[in-house]
Design an enzyme around this catalytic site. Structure first.
Site, short mmCIF file in Angstrom:
data_model
loop_
_atom_site.label_atom_id
_atom_site.label_comp_id
_atom_site.label_asym_id
_atom_site.label_seq_id
_atom_site.Cartn_x
_atom_site.Cartn_y
_atom_site.Cartn_z
N GLY A 14 1.81 -42.79 -23.14
CA GLY A 14 0.69 -43.05 -24.04
C GLY A 14 -0.47 -43.76 -23.37
N ASN A 103 8.41 -35.83 -27.05
CA ASN A 103 9.38 -34.75 -26.85
C ASN A 103 10.18 -34.55 -28.13
OD1 ASN A 103 8.97 -33.65 -24.32
ND2 ASN A 103 10.18 -35.20 -23.28
N SER A 129 3.49 -31.95 -20.70
CA SER A 129 4.33 -31.95 -19.50
C SER A 129 3.54 -32.41 -18.29
CB SER A 129 4.90 -30.55 -19.23
OG SER A 129 5.66 -30.56 -18.03
N LYS A 183 7.67 -26.38 -25.20
CA LYS A 183 7.95 -27.54 -24.33
C LYS A 183 9.46 -27.70 -24.14
CE LYS A 183 7.09 -31.37 -22.05
NZ LYS A 183 8.29 -32.18 -22.02
N ASN A 187 11.44 -27.55 -20.56
CA ASN A 187 12.37 -28.55 -20.06
C ASN A 187 13.74 -27.95 -19.73
OD1 ASN A 187 10.22 -30.21 -20.66
ND2 ASN A 187 11.48 -31.81 -21.57
N HIS A 451 37.68 -5.29 -37.07
CA HIS A 451 36.23 -5.48 -37.05
C HIS A 451 35.48 -4.18 -36.77
CE1 HIS A 451 36.41 -9.80 -37.46
NE2 HIS A 451 37.32 -9.85 -36.50
#
Length: 471
Positions: A14, A103, A129, A183, A187, A451
């Protein structure tokens, strides 16, 4: 003076982002819950103090910003963001914009958009980032939310973002959680890339008996070629750095226990939810989790013995290690972009994949030399479903896969763990196999659970003859 924009949270990211905004000529109001931190930040801002309004209360902070107010939140993800939104809501006016730059889990961003819908307030989820240096001098910025809200803060974000050949590494990517989702996948790719680099380092250290000072120029050399990337660059720097106290390579005194903040795990979980393989990311997340179990690993080493076999130290292994890392990196990017492509449809974001590749070319942690190639691949008239099918990457992977194969085989024989590189090889081999082995799995599923399965010779759903005999 009234500020053009506000920022709450003067931690490492920040405070650097606030200085970046001020340096680019924008007046900014700042607030931190700990008042002393606000004062210290302002005093340390030097010549930039004339662009900064330090505030001691939320009321003063909100009053210091020119309406409609854009406010960036750079605080811990999760409940603190919700608490901060609730504290601000009574003080804000119609059309003010809350921008979460942490994040955040993109599901939380979607939820917050819905909660603020109809209140007159707007919400943006903004992925940032580049770490501390990027925040201060130019990060890659991934924005999600209402496009009209982005337009109101676009100039500030373009100004503070990293630049690649004059182009801003910032873009609006879609509604609600799109920015934070991208983002998250960024990562995840970062996790895989870092893990594969660490595995190559492990082969050099434990297999070839190389010292950190010997490895540093190898990585530096690779950074001059096709592996050119930020992570390779800083790997060389880390390996070349000595500890001031002991005089030893600093990497040799760092405890082998890696931390994680959740974004890598989120990307692996989301890939599973979408049904899109992201095995490199999954392997990297698992490796970090296993690294945290230091005591268990030491006990297991005593139980089974230390690694014994070493590799021959000649020119061949180093060339193969470079190729293996190239192939692994391609696989990681292919998986990450495949997950984004899948999410784009499921969440109705229409993510601009070429633009994402472009804004990752500078400022962000996974910036590398072939992101321009990725951008071009997704802009072509014939868009492939996976990077492994793009001609430029077919050529690179065809050359590199033999090196990856040899490295994984030698590592397995020597007992050297390479989970991410192994997963990259398995992913590549399964992806290129036209007829796989899932036909047997379908037979098993039909046998024990009826199935059904498809046939290769005609359409429809079928059962095997075992159904009548299964009981």
């Amino acid at each position: 003076m009234q500020a053009e924009i506000g920022l709450i949270g003067l931690g490492t990211m920040g405070s650097n982002l606030a200085l970046n905004i001020a340096e680019k000529g924008h007046d900014i109001a700042v607030f931190n819950r700990t008042t002393a931190k606000t004062g210290a930040f302002f005093e340390a801002a030097g010549a930039l103090r004339s662009k900064i309004i330090p505030c001691t209360t939320l009321e003063e902070f909100v009053g210091a910003i020119r309406p409609p107010r854009p406010i960036i939140l750079m605080i811990n993800a999760g409940e603190p963001v919700d608490d901060q939104i609730e504290a601000l809501k009574p003080l804000l006016s119609h059309d003010d914009i809350l921008i979460d730059g942490g994040n955040a889990n993109f599901h939380d961003t979607i939820r917050r958009n819905l909660l603020l819908d109809g209140t007159g307030l707007n919400f943006i989820g903004m992925g940032v980032s580049g770490g501390e240096v990027g925040a201060r001098h130019g990060p890659s910025i991934m924005v999600g939310g209402a496009q009209a809200s982005y337009k109101r803060v676009e100039q500030v974000l373009l100004d503070i973002s990293a630049k690649y050949e004059g182009q801003a590494c910032c873009a609006w990517l879609g509604e609600n959680g799109a920015g934070h989702f991208v983002k998250t996948i960024h990562n995840g790719i970062e996790y895989a890339d870092m893990q594969m680099i660490a595995e190559i380092y492990g082969i050099m250290r434990d297999g070839l008996g190389m010292q950190a000072k010997e490895m540093a120029p190898v990585f530096a050399g690779w950074n001059e070629g096709r592996l050119n990337s930020y992570l390779i660059e800083i790997t060389a720097a880390v390996l070349d750095t000595e500890d001031a106290e002991t005089g030893k390579p600093i990497v040799d005194i760092i405890l082998d226990r890696a931390g994680q903040k959740g974004t890598g795990r989120w990307s692996a979980i989301e890939a599973q939810q979408l049904g899109i393989p992201a095995t490199g990311i999954e392997a990297a997340v698992a490796a970090r989790s296993l690294s945290a179990r230091k005591d268990e690993r030491e006990a297991a080493e005593k139980a089974y013995g230390a690694l014994g076999e070493t590799l021959k130290r000649d020119a061949g292994p180093l060339e193969d290690l470079e190729l293996a890392l190239l192939a692994g990196k391609i696989a990681a990017y292919a998986q990450g972009f495949a997950v984004m492509s899948g999410a784009s449809g499921d969440y109705k974001w229409d993510l601009p994949l070429p633009e994402i590749a472009r804004i990752w070319r500078a400022g962000c942690i996974i910036r590398s030399q072939f992101l321009s190639t990725i951008a071009e691949a997704f802009e072509g008239a014939e868009k492939e479903s996976n990077l492994l099918l793009v001609p430029a990457f077919v050529e690179m992977m065809s050359e590199a896969q033999a090196g990856l194969r040899r490295v994984v085989a030698r590592a397995a024989t020597a007992g050297l763990p390479v989970p991410a590189l192994s997963s990259a090889l398995s992913y590549f081999d399964m992806y290129r196999q036209g007829r796989g082995t899932a036909n047997l799995i379908q037979g098993q599923r039909d046998y024990f659970g009826a199935h059904s399965f498809e046939r290769i010779d005609r359409p429809g759903a079928f059962h095997g003859p075992w159904a009548m005999n299964a009981g």
